[in-house]
Scaffold this motif. Structure first.
Motif, short mmCIF file in Angstrom:
data_model
loop_
_atom_site.label_atom_id
_atom_site.label_comp_id
_atom_site.label_asym_id
_atom_site.label_seq_id
_atom_site.Cartn_x
_atom_site.Cartn_y
_atom_site.Cartn_z
N THR A 113 19.74 14.20 -2.49
CA THR A 113 20.11 15.61 -2.66
C THR A 113 21.15 15.76 -3.75
OG1 THR A 113 19.60 16.10 -0.34
CG2 THR A 113 21.05 17.63 -1.48
N CYS A 142 18.64 18.22 8.91
CA CYS A 142 17.33 17.57 8.98
C CYS A 142 16.57 17.99 10.23
CB CYS A 142 17.50 16.05 8.94
SG CYS A 142 18.12 15.44 7.35
N LEU A 185 13.83 20.27 9.79
CA LEU A 185 12.66 20.95 9.27
C LEU A 185 11.37 20.24 9.70
CD1 LEU A 185 13.84 21.81 5.63
CD2 LEU A 185 14.21 23.07 7.77
N GLY A 229 11.51 16.96 7.26
CA GLY A 229 12.20 17.53 6.10
C GLY A 229 13.67 17.82 6.36
N CYS A 230 14.43 17.90 5.27
CA CYS A 230 15.85 18.22 5.31
C CYS A 230 16.16 19.24 4.22
CB CYS A 230 16.71 16.98 5.07
SG CYS A 230 16.42 15.60 6.21
N TYR A 231 17.30 19.92 4.39
CA TYR A 231 17.73 20.82 3.32
C TYR A 231 19.25 20.88 3.30
CZ TYR A 231 19.19 24.47 6.58
OH TYR A 231 19.84 25.17 7.55
N THR A 237 15.72 20.91 -0.96
CA THR A 237 14.90 20.50 0.17
C THR A 237 14.35 19.10 -0.09
OG1 THR A 237 14.23 22.81 0.36
CG2 THR A 237 12.99 21.22 1.64
N HIS A 287 11.69 16.03 1.43
CA HIS A 287 10.57 15.73 2.31
C HIS A 287 10.10 14.30 1.99
CE1 HIS A 287 6.27 15.67 3.45
NE2 HIS A 287 6.68 16.41 4.46
N THR A 335 12.50 15.55 -3.38
CA THR A 335 13.72 16.35 -3.25
C THR A 335 13.81 17.31 -4.43
OG1 THR A 335 14.82 14.51 -2.13
CG2 THR A 335 16.23 16.23 -3.06
N ARG A 380 12.70 31.26 -5.07
CA ARG A 380 13.14 30.97 -3.69
C ARG A 380 13.01 32.22 -2.81
NH1 ARG A 380 15.39 27.59 -0.32
NH2 ARG A 380 16.79 28.40 1.29
N GLU A 417 9.06 26.29 3.97
CA GLU A 417 8.18 25.13 4.14
C GLU A 417 7.20 25.31 5.31
OE1 GLU A 417 11.54 25.05 6.68
OE2 GLU A 417 11.54 24.97 4.48
N TYR A 446 6.22 22.42 1.21
CA TYR A 446 7.44 22.02 0.51
C TYR A 446 7.25 22.04 -1.01
CZ TYR A 446 9.52 20.26 4.86
OH TYR A 446 10.06 20.15 6.11
#
Length: 586
Positions: free
Chosen positions: A374, A397, A399, A403-405, A414, A416, A421, A429, A438, A444
């Protein structure tokens, strides 16, 4: 010793009185300074003492001598029970004498500096002559207040700066190791005079440690309430000032004398940051070692310093330290700090780097960590100067599909496992959010936002399609067979230009409007066909998708003279020469 001089404002030569920063409400008659601080002979090196003297007096008056520039050939002294002796025979500066005597006798050079100031204001004076009285009685050693009116009666045998420092410091050490000195016993209450005039009375003082006892042996008076209320000034006729001034000078220069010693690698960093006068303030606890990677830390009024043998020492404070605490300090994913806090970023922001990333802070966003993939992606966008701004959350994390954001002021990044990333921001957006992020049809992001398209347009690819954005139309998604058809027609550079709305489906037929036409998918799962130019005008004039022709079922075709396109219920023929269309129904 000279216990009756009020403070710097009373010194000969008109030296200015320093700011009275010491909090004399904290003065404890039975614990003026801790043993740990008092008997720390290695608290300052000679260069550190010299730097301190130069800080206090940047330059001497013309033709005068001051302690920062003092030097003399030092004699040698034999070792004894109090000191390890002294190897002289060479020219040494005042700073070297102070540091070396402190190391020999196990008395802190900070204590020596304070004693020199409280006795003769020798640290801060800048207008002395070579033969000034201050050099003769520098430490007030062998100068009992037994003269008329409590004046000092100094023994000429001990005149001279080196004699005063060595013998005075040696005497401070002897007070704690010789049974001869027993009238101020540690752990018991002694009645200590306020003033040489016995009519001023005494105060019962429970003496807690050897250091405090040593100060009373050296200057056997305790300040009364008027003395403490006066700061560095004058109290009343029964006020004495020696031990009050000791506490005040030590506090102002080195932090609370009843606090904790700061030494070693942590001490080096602490003094580089200004010591107690710097951002951290005074130590509020002892140095604690045995943490990860043989590290140590020490807490101060406004932060802490963490040290490891490999990385050295770095301070953390404020919002950045609080966020580091929330990530579990050095035990967490960030590890130890590897740099100082750096400020001056956009929006008055600051950052500090750690082994595993960094923490960023700004007044509007607060403090948040940045690490791993990230952080790498954020770096590629220009950090806080880029379109995302500062982070506004940690990495979350929760998602779908692992997934994480991480949230930012103007978007998010984001991550995945297979999509990678990527950052999203602005109009793209906003549209992605409108269709469920997502969890929506696009999934994603799989690439960065790419700009430079027709009419200032931008696009970003996602797992199942893309979002295109242009200032005049905003952002709209394309996916599936409709997107494939748009791609085959050269995206916005082709006949259709940009999408101007979202795809819509009814009765198993899907369509999407573009600036110069429409793409229709007549059968679910089947191909989609674009309609543009004169043919789309004729189609719309005949009711479009709900009209007599129905949906397109082929691409536009041409033989060079005539262009036509097949529909469910007929076809439209466009005559290139005349620019006219005709409708042929089945």
């Amino acid at each position: 010793m000279l216990g009756l001089v009020a403070g710097p404002a009373m010194a000969p030569g008109g030296e200015p009185e320093p700011a009275a920063a010491a909090d004399l409400s904290q003065f404890q008659a039975g614990r003026i300074i801790t043993d740990e601080l008092f008997f720390d002979g290695g608290a300052m090196t000679a260069p550190q003492v010299q730097a301190f003297l130069e800080q206090e007096v940047p330059r001497c008056d013309p033709g005068a001598l001051c302690l920062r520039d003092y030097g003399i050939v030092t004699p040698s002294k034999p070792a004894d029970a109090a000191c390890r002796g002294y190897s002289g025979g060479r020219v040494e500066s005042g700073a070297q004498i102070i540091a070396n005597v402190g190391a020999s006798c196990g008395i802190s050079p900070r204590v020596i500096l304070v004693m020199l100031e409280k006795e003769q204001t020798l640290v801060s004076r800048k207008n002395l002559s070579w033969d000034a009285w201050a050099w003769k009685a520098s430490m007030g050693y062998a100068c009992p207040d037994s003269g008329p009116g409590g004046s000092a009666q100094c023994d000429a045998e001990y005149y001279g700066f080196f004699n005063q420092v060595y013998n005075g410091v040696r005497q401070l050490k002897r007070y704690g190791i010789s049974s001869t000195f027993n009238w101020f016993p540690v752990g018991k209450t002694s009645n200590i005079q306020y003033h040489p005039n016995t009519s001023c009375g005494t105060k019962p003082v429970y003496i807690e440690n050897k250091a405090t006892a040593a100060l009373y042996y050296y200057t056997p008076y305790t300040p009364n309430a008027a003395s403490l209320a006066a700061g560095y000034g004058v109290g009343d006729r029964c006020s004495s000032y020696g031990n009050r001034n000791f506490f005040s000078f030590y506090s102002d220069w080195f932090g609370s004398p009843i606090g904790y010693p700061v030494r070693g690698g942590i001490g080096t960093k602490y003094w580089a940051l200004g010591g107690p006068a710097g951002h951290l303030g005074s130590a509020t606890g002892p140095e604690v070692c045995g943490i990860k990677d043989n590290g140590c830390y020490q807490e101060f009024q406004r932060g802490a310093i963490t040290w490891t043998p490999k990385l050295g020492g770095f301070a953390t404070w404020g919002g950045i330290r609080e966020r580091w605490r929330a990530t579990d300090f050095e035990r967490g994913p960030l590890g130890y700090p590897i740099g100082d806090e750096v400020c001056g970023l956009v929006q008055s922001g600051c950052y500090q780097t750690f082994e595993g990333g960094a923490i960023l802070w700004s007044p509007s966003s607060g403090a948040w960590e940045s690490s791993g993939a990230t952080r790498d992606r954020w770096a590629s966008t220009g950090y806080e100067r880029g379109p995302l701004g500062y982070p506004t959350s940690g990495v979350v994390c929760t998602l779908p599909d692992g997934g994480c954001y991480q949230g930012y002021q103007r978007g998010a990044i984001t991550t995945h496992p297979t999509a990678g990333t990527w950052g999203t921001w602005g109009g793209i957006r906003t549209r992605w959010g409108a269709i469920g992020f997502e969890g929506g049809v696009l999934g994603y992001p799989v690439g960065p936002e790419v700009c430079g398209g027709l009419s200032g347009g931008c696009y970003q690819n996602f797992q199942n399609g893309a979002i295109s954005w242009v200032p005049s139309l905003g952002g709209w998604e394309t996916y599936g067979e409709i997107r494939n058809a748009w791609a085959a027609s050269r995206y916005e550079f082709g006949m259709l230009s940009y999408p101007k709305g979202a795809p819509s489906c009814s009765g198993g037929i899907c369509q999407q409007q573009f600036v110069r036409g429409t793409i229709v998918q007549p059968v679910a799962g089947g191909p989609a066909y674009p309609v543009w130019g004169g043919i789309v005008s004729a189609w719309n004039a005949n009711g479009g998708l709900g009209g007599k022709l129905g949906a397109p079922i082929s691409w536009e075709q041409t033989d060079g003279t005539t262009t036509w396109q097949e529909f469910q219920k007929g076809k439209i023929v466009w005559d290139v020469a005349s620019g006219s269309a005709s409708v042929v129904l089945n």
